[in-house]
Design an enzyme around this catalytic site. Structure first.
Site, PDB file in Angstrom:
ATOM      1  N   GLU A   1       0.824  -1.211   0.000  1.00  0.00           N
ATOM      2  CA  GLU A   1       0.000   0.000   0.000  1.00  0.00           C
ATOM      3  C   GLU A   1       0.857   1.259   0.000  1.00  0.00           C
ATOM      4  O   GLU A   1       0.504   2.267  -0.606  1.00  0.00           O
ATOM      5  CB  GLU A   1      -0.903   0.017   1.245  1.00  0.00           C
TER       6      GLU A   1
ATOM      7  N   THR B   1      -6.178   8.705  -5.713  1.00  0.00           N
ATOM      8  CA  THR B   1      -6.255   8.559  -4.265  1.00  0.00           C
ATOM      9  C   THR B   1      -5.497   9.676  -3.550  1.00  0.00           C
ATOM     10  O   THR B   1      -5.931  10.188  -2.527  1.00  0.00           O
ATOM     11  CB  THR B   1      -5.686   7.190  -3.840  1.00  0.00           C
TER      12      THR B   1
END
Lengths: 317, 317
Positions: free
Chosen positions: A131, A184
């Site tokens: 991530e 994002t």
């Protein structure tokens, strides 16, 4: 030659009131990783299917690749070499935890390949490193539920403390991914760094209510608690037709509806499959009214997390 | 002549991470109200015992008096007249929900006296009016648990939404009231109106963790979640020796320790009665080391809320 093929589920992070702390997994979509052991050490991404050539092939910059590398370093097995085939089965940048699913599938697969030296929960830090590569920070609200299945609370990041919460049998999730893209990092950038104490109190009430509602279970309480006064009002502006899509979900019986992760996908929760399907249809129609096409996924909350699949010949290249 | 005597329990509001949304009731201390019906309409405070003359005797300015008045207005029975004796059995301005206990005892007693025209939960708004008189705002995190018993979440104030959470059998609360005084309005005034998003996320994680910990039940999770990064760091400066008292509680096995309501009382939660007693002793000693005397109360979480007692002659005046 040993080969392991693993599926890891997509996830909905935030879940309305739980910014950065809540997430749940769904049965579909999800990503697949095929690992094949080879003689020379190192992690090599030999193919990525379904990404239209957009993801980095270099292992150290790929979420699955870095997760596997960090895992091998941790257990002191840098002598091991694997070829990685990544089969993306969901849209990128969709808010459905695409990068998390790949990282989880990768690290789960390497652990299987080596005979499970680590327990599942202990794989979390390596998936989080994936991530970090994808999103710039090592969040756990997608990798947590993708790895553990079910509904997950990230109680704390320092130290890492991830808790699994039971959800009512039969509750279904509706995911609608509109064919637009939100970055994002942008979605995080537009958030304010300060929250009013008043809104913090309202949000805490909903966080407590949602956990209690899921555990009791109490659908009415779940519904009353699926409210976000902090993040959704800011991020909704990034999603055309947000208000209409949400209203369509609620009008058709959804318990609640909000942004999945940082969007642009939206999710709804419903008491059963039939409502969840109807809700999905209505959400898609609301997007279509401004000519936005979308993909629809309806499934139960995934309780299993990653699963090992039979290797199939059409995934080898 | 009809008389009803009611006990309502003291309460711990906030419970570390749940500012304005969490509260629980204890078996002791608590306040008693004796209501006696009379012929002429109106609510008259005929006596208050145990307050050293500090509480207002005028019904419209007294928490129990106003709660009874608002109740009678709501049910359209302003023809009813009652004499009220209020027996304070806990320190005022202590952070133990003294005003809430009196208001709850009063409104519960009048509802009993009239044959229970309203259900217990429906008494909440009238008890909250008592809080408005005492504290300047109609909070529910003390009156909620005092009225309903147990651990309570105030999910929302608008509309009012109060949820009861099960707690582990055997868990005990330790309350220590140091003989100093903090004004509730001051304690609220020193709080900042803005919270960092980072601390909001940490606090939400602990809110979710505490509810999950209580419901599973999981003492370790309860312990890890009894952390307040927003309110306690500010209000602790109002309590001399706060850090030492808290550390003494934790060193002696408490699951957690923080400020009860707006202080100056401090509470701890422990897995059983023995630990809770030991924790209380250690907390009192830590206060005594700077010459602050204190009262100690140890009890289970009260699950019953108010209870009707036999009238006794020594409470009449």
């Amino acid at each position: 030659m040993e080969t392991v093929r693993v599926f890891a589920p997509a996830t909905v992070a935030n879940v309305a009131c739980g910014f950065d702390i809540f997430g749940f997994a769904v049965d579909q979509p999800g990503d697949e990783v095929v690992l094949t052991r080879r003689d020379e050490p190192g992690v090599t991404i030999v193919a990525i299917l379904g990404d239209e050539g957009r993801l980095p092939r270099e292992a150290a910059r790929n979420t699955a690749g870095i997760a596997i590398q960090k895992y091998l370093e941790h257990i002191g097995r840098t002598d091991v070499g694997v070829d990685v085939i990544l089969h993306k089965q969901m849209p990128l940048g969709s808010g459905l935890g695409s990068s998390a699913a790949s990282a989880v599938a990768g690290v789960y697969a390497i652990n299987e390949l080596l005979g499970r030296p680590l327990s599942t929960i202990d794989l979390l830090p390596f998936a989080m490193e994936g991530e970090r590569v994808a999103c710039g920070s090592a969040h756990a609200d997608n990798v947590g539920p993708s790895l553990l299945g079910g509904f997950v609370v990230v109680r704390s990041y320092n130290p890492l403390d991830v808790i699994r919460i039971d959800t009512p049998t039969g509750m279904h999730a509706t995911l609608v991914h509109p064919d637009i893209e939100v970055n994002t990092k942008d979605a995080r950038f537009i958030l304010r760094n300060e929250v009013s104490l008043k809104n913090t109190i309202i949000q805490m009430g909903n966080v407590a209510g949602l956990i209690a509602g899921l555990m009791k279970p109490d659908y009415s309480l779940i519904s009353r608690s699926l409210v976000d006064v902090i993040i959704e009002p800011v991020r909704a502006i990034l999603i055309p037709q947000f208000d209409e899509v949400k209203q369509a979900a609620l009008d058709n019986g959804a318990l609640g509806c909000s942004i999945s992760g940082s969007g642009p996908s939206m999710f709804a929760l419903s008491a059963n499959a039939e409502i969840a399907q109807q809700v999905g249809k209505a959400m898609q129609e609301a997007f279509l009214s401004v000519d936005i096409t979308s993909e629809l996924y309806v499934s139960e909350i995934n309780s299993q997390g990653p699963k090992v699949l039979e290797p199939v010949s059409n995934l080898t290249v």
